[in-house]
Design a protein around this motif. Structure first.
Motif, PDB file in Angstrom:
ATOM      1  N   SER A 176       4.014  46.603 -46.301  1.00  0.00           N
ATOM      2  CA  SER A 176       3.008  45.533 -46.399  1.00  0.00           C
ATOM      3  C   SER A 176       1.848  45.721 -45.415  1.00  0.00           C
ATOM      4  N   PRO A 177       1.180  46.879 -45.439  1.00  0.00           N
ATOM      5  CA  PRO A 177       0.144  47.142 -44.422  1.00  0.00           C
ATOM      6  C   PRO A 177      -1.039  46.190 -44.460  1.00  0.00           C
ATOM      7  N   THR A 178      -1.396  45.653 -45.642  1.00  0.00           N
ATOM      8  CA  THR A 178      -2.549  44.748 -45.705  1.00  0.00           C
ATOM      9  C   THR A 178      -2.120  43.295 -45.856  1.00  0.00           C
ATOM     10  N   PHE A 179      -0.834  43.018 -45.682  1.00  0.00           N
ATOM     11  CA  PHE A 179      -0.297  41.683 -45.955  1.00  0.00           C
ATOM     12  C   PHE A 179      -0.986  40.607 -45.115  1.00  0.00           C
ATOM     13  N   ARG A 180      -1.076  40.839 -43.805  1.00  0.00           N
ATOM     14  CA  ARG A 180      -1.654  39.812 -42.925  1.00  0.00           C
ATOM     15  C   ARG A 180      -3.110  39.550 -43.291  1.00  0.00           C
ATOM     16  N   ASN A 181      -3.866  40.611 -43.539  1.00  0.00           N
ATOM     17  CA  ASN A 181      -5.263  40.424 -43.932  1.00  0.00           C
ATOM     18  C   ASN A 181      -5.365  39.677 -45.252  1.00  0.00           C
ATOM     19  N   PHE A 182      -4.463  39.992 -46.181  1.00  0.00           N
ATOM     20  CA  PHE A 182      -4.486  39.317 -47.486  1.00  0.00           C
ATOM     21  C   PHE A 182      -4.222  37.830 -47.319  1.00  0.00           C
ATOM     22  N   LEU A 183      -3.247  37.476 -46.485  1.00  0.00           N
ATOM     23  CA  LEU A 183      -2.962  36.058 -46.245  1.00  0.00           C
ATOM     24  C   LEU A 183      -4.179  35.342 -45.679  1.00  0.00           C
ATOM     25  N   GLU A 184      -4.816  35.946 -44.703  1.00  0.00           N
ATOM     26  CA  GLU A 184      -5.937  35.285 -44.048  1.00  0.00           C
ATOM     27  C   GLU A 184      -7.145  35.180 -44.970  1.00  0.00           C
ATOM     28  N   GLU A 185      -7.379  36.206 -45.791  1.00  0.00           N
ATOM     29  CA  GLU A 185      -8.519  36.179 -46.703  1.00  0.00           C
ATOM     30  C   GLU A 185      -8.310  35.207 -47.862  1.00  0.00           C
ATOM     31  N   ASN A 186      -7.043  34.970 -48.219  1.00  0.00           N
ATOM     32  CA  ASN A 186      -6.728  34.096 -49.358  1.00  0.00           C
ATOM     33  C   ASN A 186      -5.970  32.850 -48.918  1.00  0.00           C
ATOM     34  N   GLN A 187      -6.175  32.459 -47.676  1.00  0.00           N
ATOM     35  CA  GLN A 187      -5.382  31.383 -47.096  1.00  0.00           C
ATOM     36  C   GLN A 187      -5.509  30.075 -47.872  1.00  0.00           C
ATOM     37  N   ALA A 188      -6.694  29.746 -48.302  1.00  0.00           N
ATOM     38  CA  ALA A 188      -6.892  28.487 -49.019  1.00  0.00           C
ATOM     39  C   ALA A 188      -6.120  28.463 -50.341  1.00  0.00           C
ATOM     40  N   ASP A 189      -6.065  29.595 -51.023  1.00  0.00           N
ATOM     41  CA  ASP A 189      -5.373  29.645 -52.315  1.00  0.00           C
ATOM     42  C   ASP A 189      -3.855  29.733 -52.165  1.00  0.00           C
ATOM     43  N   LEU A 190      -3.385  30.217 -51.017  1.00  0.00           N
ATOM     44  CA  LEU A 190      -1.957  30.410 -50.815  1.00  0.00           C
ATOM     45  C   LEU A 190      -1.299  29.285 -50.015  1.00  0.00           C
ATOM     46  N   ALA A 191      -2.091  28.424 -49.400  1.00  0.00           N
ATOM     47  CA  ALA A 191      -1.534  27.356 -48.562  1.00  0.00           C
ATOM     48  C   ALA A 191      -0.547  26.506 -49.359  1.00  0.00           C
ATOM     49  N   ALA A 192       0.588  26.173 -48.726  1.00  0.00           N
ATOM     50  CA  ALA A 192       1.635  25.454 -49.442  1.00  0.00           C
ATOM     51  C   ALA A 192       2.507  24.683 -48.460  1.00  0.00           C
ATOM     52  N   ASP A 193       3.222  23.717 -48.994  1.00  0.00           N
ATOM     53  CA  ASP A 193       4.215  22.975 -48.214  1.00  0.00           C
ATOM     54  C   ASP A 193       5.536  23.723 -48.155  1.00  0.00           C
ATOM     55  N   VAL A 194       5.828  24.482 -49.206  1.00  0.00           N
ATOM     56  CA  VAL A 194       7.074  25.240 -49.311  1.00  0.00           C
ATOM     57  C   VAL A 194       6.748  26.633 -49.834  1.00  0.00           C
ATOM     58  N   ILE A 195       7.380  27.649 -49.252  1.00  0.00           N
ATOM     59  CA  ILE A 195       7.226  29.024 -49.724  1.00  0.00           C
ATOM     60  C   ILE A 195       8.600  29.544 -50.135  1.00  0.00           C
ATOM     61  N   ILE A 196       8.736  29.926 -51.396  1.00  0.00           N
ATOM     62  CA  ILE A 196       9.987  30.508 -51.885  1.00  0.00           C
ATOM     63  C   ILE A 196       9.820  32.024 -51.949  1.00  0.00           C
ATOM     64  N   VAL A 197      10.545  32.725 -51.108  1.00  0.00           N
ATOM     65  CA  VAL A 197      10.518  34.187 -51.066  1.00  0.00           C
ATOM     66  C   VAL A 197      11.721  34.696 -51.854  1.00  0.00           C
ATOM     67  N   ALA A 198      11.486  35.139 -53.073  1.00  0.00           N
ATOM     68  CA  ALA A 198      12.585  35.585 -53.944  1.00  0.00           C
ATOM     69  C   ALA A 198      12.793  37.082 -53.755  1.00  0.00           C
ATOM     70  N   ASP A 199      13.339  37.459 -52.602  1.00  0.00           N
ATOM     71  CA  ASP A 199      13.494  38.881 -52.288  1.00  0.00           C
ATOM     72  C   ASP A 199      14.771  39.128 -51.494  1.00  0.00           C
ATOM     73  N   SER A 200      15.781  38.318 -51.715  1.00  0.00           N
ATOM     74  CA  SER A 200      17.033  38.481 -50.994  1.00  0.00           C
ATOM     75  C   SER A 200      18.183  38.474 -51.994  1.00  0.00           C
ATOM     76  N   GLY A 201      19.329  37.942 -51.603  1.00  0.00           N
ATOM     77  CA  GLY A 201      20.479  38.010 -52.483  1.00  0.00           C
ATOM     78  C   GLY A 201      21.408  36.839 -52.329  1.00  0.00           C
ATOM     79  N   ASN A 202      22.561  36.940 -52.968  1.00  0.00           N
ATOM     80  CA  ASN A 202      23.583  35.904 -52.946  1.00  0.00           C
ATOM     81  C   ASN A 202      24.865  36.469 -52.353  1.00  0.00           C
ATOM     82  N   TRP A 203      25.759  35.563 -51.994  1.00  0.00           N
ATOM     83  CA  TRP A 203      26.981  35.995 -51.325  1.00  0.00           C
ATOM     84  C   TRP A 203      27.843  36.839 -52.252  1.00  0.00           C
TER      85      TRP A 203
END
Length: 467
Positions: A176-203
């Motif tokens: 994710s080399p440009t991830f931080r810059n992407f967040l800051e440049e698109n902060q208004a469109d990405l702002a949220a109360d809850v963030i669901i990161v669907a990149d993990s697993g289950n027991w």
């Protein structure tokens, strides 16, 4: 804020399951088509596949006709463009929450093709699994979001009040080399109360999980030098230490005789106690019958809450090119996982201090490229965590558990810093046999269906909340 009565969840579960099941075969077909595209964000691979993958993802979400916009955007670091990401948004109405759905469409390289039982980019469906690179990590996360949103539309129509933002990244597997810059440049469109990161697993394939801790990452390249040029090993061996000997002794100092990390000052964190035997570890990891485990304490404590060190690369002399020569210098890359609560910069300094203090024979030591990733420790007492646990319980018909992950998702630290008021929920569809990053990666079909239903329940419940 208002709450959702427990009695409503059964209705949400029924509506969600009906929608997911009615479109399940179509959704699986979308997953298979996405997984045919070898979108790998490493420089050695064809970047046009990432463009193809991003456009396919954008089309899938554009066809829902619920967003104000669905676009493919990029950011850059030091003038170098990053991989394409898909971003979309519709604003919340009438005091409802804004939910950001995250996944990534890039995948790991296939590795050794001979180790695959099927072709990595020709997905194969069996009775209970789909095999192929990226089917679990993380294109399953993409279609889970897609199915959950479709269920929300099926139940509430397209004029629902819940706010939805979407961020499908294109370079997660490349760090994710440009991830931080992407967040800051698109902060208004990405702002949220809850963030669901669907990149993990289950027991397991029967028990869902919420990932509440992640180890952080510290890696550094070390160069060990003993000579100013290579010399004949027969003429000088026995009196002159070569760089390989010094490197081997130095790297061996990183662990004690039981395999416990020997770097002084590193922290450990207490993890949840779940039933996990050594036999389960052996089966899940492929540990050979006569190979012993390393470290001390409970197994989950060792892989979730304690530091771990792996030498992931050594630049010496390949065996095919070897000669009777004392090597003047050797490089090694050390990867260290750090416990939740450990500061990466502090851990790096402790590692460097250990290496400098254990350098044998007066060898010269220098440090090269460094990578730091913060660990994650979630407070699961917030309303979003409680809501997602209820949703998982109804979607799986089983009580969820909190799990840790021995690996790292460094970009979560960026999410917490750019969106400090957002509650972050790390979910996913993988199971212990998904083999993400490895040959024969797969997704368990029924687990994927349950993940879709659970996320749909969460969105339906969220649409009833009043912040």
């Amino acid at each position: 804020m208002t709450s959702v009565p427990d009695s409503e969840f059964s209705r949400f579960a029924q509506d969600s399951a009906s929608s997911v099941d009615n479109r399940f075969e179509v959704t699986l077909s979308s997953l298979i088509e996405l997984s045919k595209v070898p979108g790998i964000a490493w420089e050695a691979f064809d970047s046009s596949n990432l463009d193809t993958s991003a456009q396919m993802v954008a089309d899938l979400f554009r066809n829902l006709n619920i967003f104000d916009f669905v676009e493919v955007r990029r950011s850059a670091v030091d003038g170098k463009p990053g991989a394409p990401a898909v971003i979309a948004r519709r604003a919340a109405k009438n005091g409802k929450p804004q939910v950001l759905l995250y996944a990534h469409h890039d995948v790991q390289p296939p590795g050794n093709i001979d180790d695959w039982k099927t072709k990595p980019f020709e997905p194969v469906r069996t009775e209970d699994r789909i095999f192929g690179r990226g089917v679990a990590d993380d294109k399953a996360g993409i279609v889970a979001h897609l199915a959950a949103l479709q269920a929300l539309v099926d139940s509430k129509g397209k004029d629902f009040d819940l706010g939805i933002s979407l961020f499908i990244e294109g370079e997660e597997e490349a760090g994710s080399p440009t991830f931080r810059n992407f967040l800051e440049e698109n902060q208004a469109d990405l702002a949220a109360d809850v963030i669901i990161v669907a990149d993990s697993g289950n027991w397991t394939t029967e028990i869902p999980a919420l990932t509440t801790t992640l180890r952080g990452l510290v890696s550094v390249v070390v160069q060990v030098k003993t000579l100013d040029h290579a010399v004949h090993s027969g003429m000088y061996g026995g009196a002159v230490p070569d760089a390989m000997l010094a490197t081997i002794k130095l790297l061996a100092s990183l662990h004690d005789d039981q395999g416990e990390v020997a770097v002084a000052g590193l922290k450990s964190a207490q993890t949840d106690e779940l039933a996990y035997s050594e036999n389960s570890l052996r089966q899940d990891s492929g540990l050979l019958p006569n190979t012993q485990t390393i470290g001390s304490g409970g197994i989950l404590q060792r892989i979730w809450g304690k530091p771990a060190i792996t030498v992931i690369g050594i630049d010496g002399q390949p065996v095919a090119l070897s000669s009777n020569t004392l090597l003047p210098s050797v490089r090694a890359k050390i990867s260290m996982r750090i416990a939740p609560g450990q500061d990466p910069a502090e851990a790096l300094n402790l590692l460097k201090a250990h290496l400098l203090g254990h350098t044998p024979f007066g060898a010269e030591l220098s440090f090269g490229e460094v990578e730091l990733g913060k660990p994650f420790d979630m407070d699961d007492s917030g309303w979003a965590a409680q809501l997602v646990k209820k949703s998982l319980a109804h979607g799986w018909s089983a009580a969820p558990v909190n799990i840790g992950i021995g690996g790292s998702i460094p970009f979560i630290a960026d999410l917490t810093e750019v969106f400090p008021s957002a509650q972050i929920l790390v979910t996913g569809v993988e199971d212990p046999d998904s083999r993400a990053h490895s040959p024969n990666e797969s997704v368990h079909i029924e687990s994927l269906r349950k993940a879709m239903v659970s996320e749909a329940i969460f969105l339906l419940a969220g649409n009833e909340l009043q912040l």
